[in-house]
Design a protein around this motif. Structure first.
Motif, PDB file in Angstrom:
ATOM      1  N   UNK A 117      -7.896  -9.497  -3.971  1.00  0.00           N
ATOM      2  CA  UNK A 117      -6.826  -9.947  -3.416  1.00  0.00           C
ATOM      3  C   UNK A 117      -6.088  -8.777  -4.292  1.00  0.00           C
ATOM      4  N   UNK A 118      -6.908  -8.669  -5.741  1.00  0.00           N
ATOM      5  CA  UNK A 118      -5.951  -7.576  -6.559  1.00  0.00           C
ATOM      6  C   UNK A 118      -5.351  -5.860  -6.247  1.00  0.00           C
ATOM      7  N   UNK A 119      -6.883  -5.612  -5.148  1.00  0.00           N
ATOM      8  CA  UNK A 119      -6.357  -4.554  -4.051  1.00  0.00           C
ATOM      9  C   UNK A 119      -5.116  -4.007  -3.671  1.00  0.00           C
ATOM     10  N   UNK A 120      -4.730  -6.179  -3.015  1.00  0.00           N
ATOM     11  CA  UNK A 120      -3.228  -6.055  -3.039  1.00  0.00           C
ATOM     12  C   UNK A 120      -2.237  -6.081  -3.954  1.00  0.00           C
ATOM     13  N   UNK A 121      -2.774  -6.019  -4.621  1.00  0.00           N
ATOM     14  CA  UNK A 121      -1.423  -6.762  -5.850  1.00  0.00           C
ATOM     15  C   UNK A 121      -1.667  -5.052  -6.810  1.00  0.00           C
ATOM     16  N   UNK A 122      -2.532  -4.138  -6.267  1.00  0.00           N
ATOM     17  CA  UNK A 122      -2.488  -2.976  -6.898  1.00  0.00           C
ATOM     18  C   UNK A 122      -1.435  -1.865  -5.743  1.00  0.00           C
ATOM     19  N   UNK A 123      -1.326  -2.533  -4.366  1.00  0.00           N
ATOM     20  CA  UNK A 123      -0.718  -2.083  -3.942  1.00  0.00           C
ATOM     21  C   UNK A 123       1.080  -2.527  -3.847  1.00  0.00           C
ATOM     22  N   UNK A 124       0.741  -2.949  -3.729  1.00  0.00           N
ATOM     23  CA  UNK A 124       2.081  -3.859  -4.189  1.00  0.00           C
ATOM     24  C   UNK A 124       2.832  -3.554  -6.162  1.00  0.00           C
ATOM     25  N   UNK A 131       6.341  -0.873 -11.680  1.00  0.00           N
ATOM     26  CA  UNK A 131       6.922  -2.544 -12.300  1.00  0.00           C
ATOM     27  C   UNK A 131       5.966  -3.069 -13.948  1.00  0.00           C
ATOM     28  N   UNK A 132       6.755  -3.288 -14.467  1.00  0.00           N
ATOM     29  CA  UNK A 132       5.395  -2.379 -15.589  1.00  0.00           C
ATOM     30  C   UNK A 132       4.835  -4.515 -16.011  1.00  0.00           C
ATOM     31  N   UNK A 133       5.870  -5.727 -15.314  1.00  0.00           N
ATOM     32  CA  UNK A 133       4.825  -7.060 -15.045  1.00  0.00           C
ATOM     33  C   UNK A 133       3.688  -7.210 -13.885  1.00  0.00           C
ATOM     34  N   UNK A 134       3.947  -6.580 -12.570  1.00  0.00           N
ATOM     35  CA  UNK A 134       2.928  -5.786 -11.940  1.00  0.00           C
ATOM     36  C   UNK A 134       1.715  -5.619 -11.777  1.00  0.00           C
ATOM     37  N   UNK A 135       1.903  -4.481 -12.583  1.00  0.00           N
ATOM     38  CA  UNK A 135       0.530  -3.747 -14.004  1.00  0.00           C
ATOM     39  C   UNK A 135       0.445  -4.656 -14.767  1.00  0.00           C
ATOM     40  N   UNK A 136       0.634  -5.760 -15.359  1.00  0.00           N
ATOM     41  CA  UNK A 136      -0.097  -6.564 -16.271  1.00  0.00           C
ATOM     42  C   UNK A 136      -0.293  -7.256 -15.348  1.00  0.00           C
ATOM     43  N   UNK A 137      -0.140  -7.658 -14.513  1.00  0.00           N
ATOM     44  CA  UNK A 137      -1.069  -8.785 -13.419  1.00  0.00           C
ATOM     45  C   UNK A 137      -1.902  -8.083 -13.172  1.00  0.00           C
ATOM     46  N   UNK A 138      -1.548  -6.971 -12.633  1.00  0.00           N
ATOM     47  CA  UNK A 138      -3.390  -5.972 -12.493  1.00  0.00           C
ATOM     48  C   UNK A 138      -4.023  -6.197 -12.824  1.00  0.00           C
TER      49      UNK A 138
END
Length: 320
Positions: A117-124, A131-138
């Motif tokens: 799931x984190x690999x997919x989040x990295x792709x997103x 986007x800093x929010x997705x970077x933080x989530x990653x």
């Protein structure tokens, strides 16, 4: 019909030490992926690969035209496969243990699904232009993986009996308070990064809408609170005459906090140089490992008397 894991389990029985090493390898690789993920950002390589899951629209691999940034980003993606291999080794070893330890196998599979799931989040994150929010989530998801990996590693050195306390109840509550405060500290750190100069690969990457100085001060306040709690735990464990290994873990946490706090203040007052930010990210991962080991050491699940001693892998992490 046998599944591949059941087939392997029929023909291989890992020793307790092998199981513990497998679980420890997942801890090490998770720390490595956290640090190298930071290196991607710190070298301005966050968009070194133009898209995901390919590196370009036409190539799965980095191309010469993408230069060093493409190589760094693609290299970090490849490390995900090494991490997956470590997690896979943990799953196979847990499934092959006699008797089968279902709880450990489930923890191994939980690691696998977090990695996926984190690999997919990295792709997103790449698709959204860092986007800093997705970077933080990653980053937070990587720490969730580290949490499960550490729990798996500790549980691999224990039995499956119900946990029993090694210190009084108020001390255990202080331990869990330290876990909560450390988690808040790490999350606050993502705000410092997201609003600061290293939010992405260039000044064009959007930042979080926070004042950098204010967020850094909030982060520092959490750090001081965690330090006070760690000092209190260090002395309380001596007052209640806690086992030596628990007191050693409290000492290790204090040492990591002192080093991490020193790096944090130096980087803040020296313009946030990339090398120190990378060291601070490593310190963040080691801090989280240290606080988890401490709280998990406040209870025990003894191994059967015939098993290999459980604590044989602790020195390896301390050295790491």
């Amino acid at each position: 019909m046998l599944t591949p894991l059941a087939f392997i389990a029929q023909r291989w029985t890992p020793s307790p030490r092998t199981l513990r090493r497998a679980a420890f390898s997942a801890v090490v690789m998770t720390v490595v992926i956290i640090v190298t993920g930071g290196a991607v950002r710190l070298t301005g390589s966050g968009l070194g690969c133009d898209t995901w899951p390919k590196c370009t629209d036409d190539s799965l691999f980095a191309t010469p035209e993408q230069g060093i940034h493409g190589a760094i980003e693609f290299g970090n993606r490849m490390l995900t496969y090494v991490l997956s291999a470590a997690v896979g080794w943990t799953i196979v070893a847990a499934r092959s243990t006699k008797p089968w330890r279902r709880g450990l196998t489930r923890l191994g599979w939980l690691q696998f699904w977090i990695v996926a799931s984190n690999a997919v989040l990295g792709g997103i994150t790449v698709w959204m232009g860092l986007n800093p929010w997705t970077v933080a989530g990653h980053f937070i998801a990587a720490n969730a993986l580290l949490t499960v990996a550490v729990v798996t590693w500790v549980r691999a050195g224990e039995g499956d009996t119900p946990a029993r306390p090694r210190v009084p109840g108020p001390v255990r509550k202080l331990g869990w308070a330290l876990v909560a405060l450390s988690a808040a500290l790490i999350v606050a750190g993502t705000g410092v990064t997201g609003s600061g100069k290293h939010a992405g690969d260039s000044s064009d990457v959007p930042r979080m809408p926070f004042d950098y100085t204010t967020v850094a001060q909030v982060h520092a306040a959490f750090a001081w609170i965690v330090c006070v709690g760690a000092v209190a735990m260090f002395f309380v464990l001596r007052v209640v005459d806690a086992p030596d290994d628990v007191r050693a873990r409290a000492r290790d946490l204090l040492l990591v906090l002192l080093l991490q706090g020193g790096i944090g203040y130096v980087q803040y007052f020296t313009g946030v140089p990339e090398v120190l930010v990378g060291a601070h990210m490593l310190g963040s991962a080691l801090l989280w490992v240290a606080v988890l080991r401490l709280v998990l050491g406040l209870r025990e699940r003894p191994l059967p008397s015939a098993a290999v001693p459980a604590r044989s892998g602790d020195a390896a992490l301390t050295a790491a």
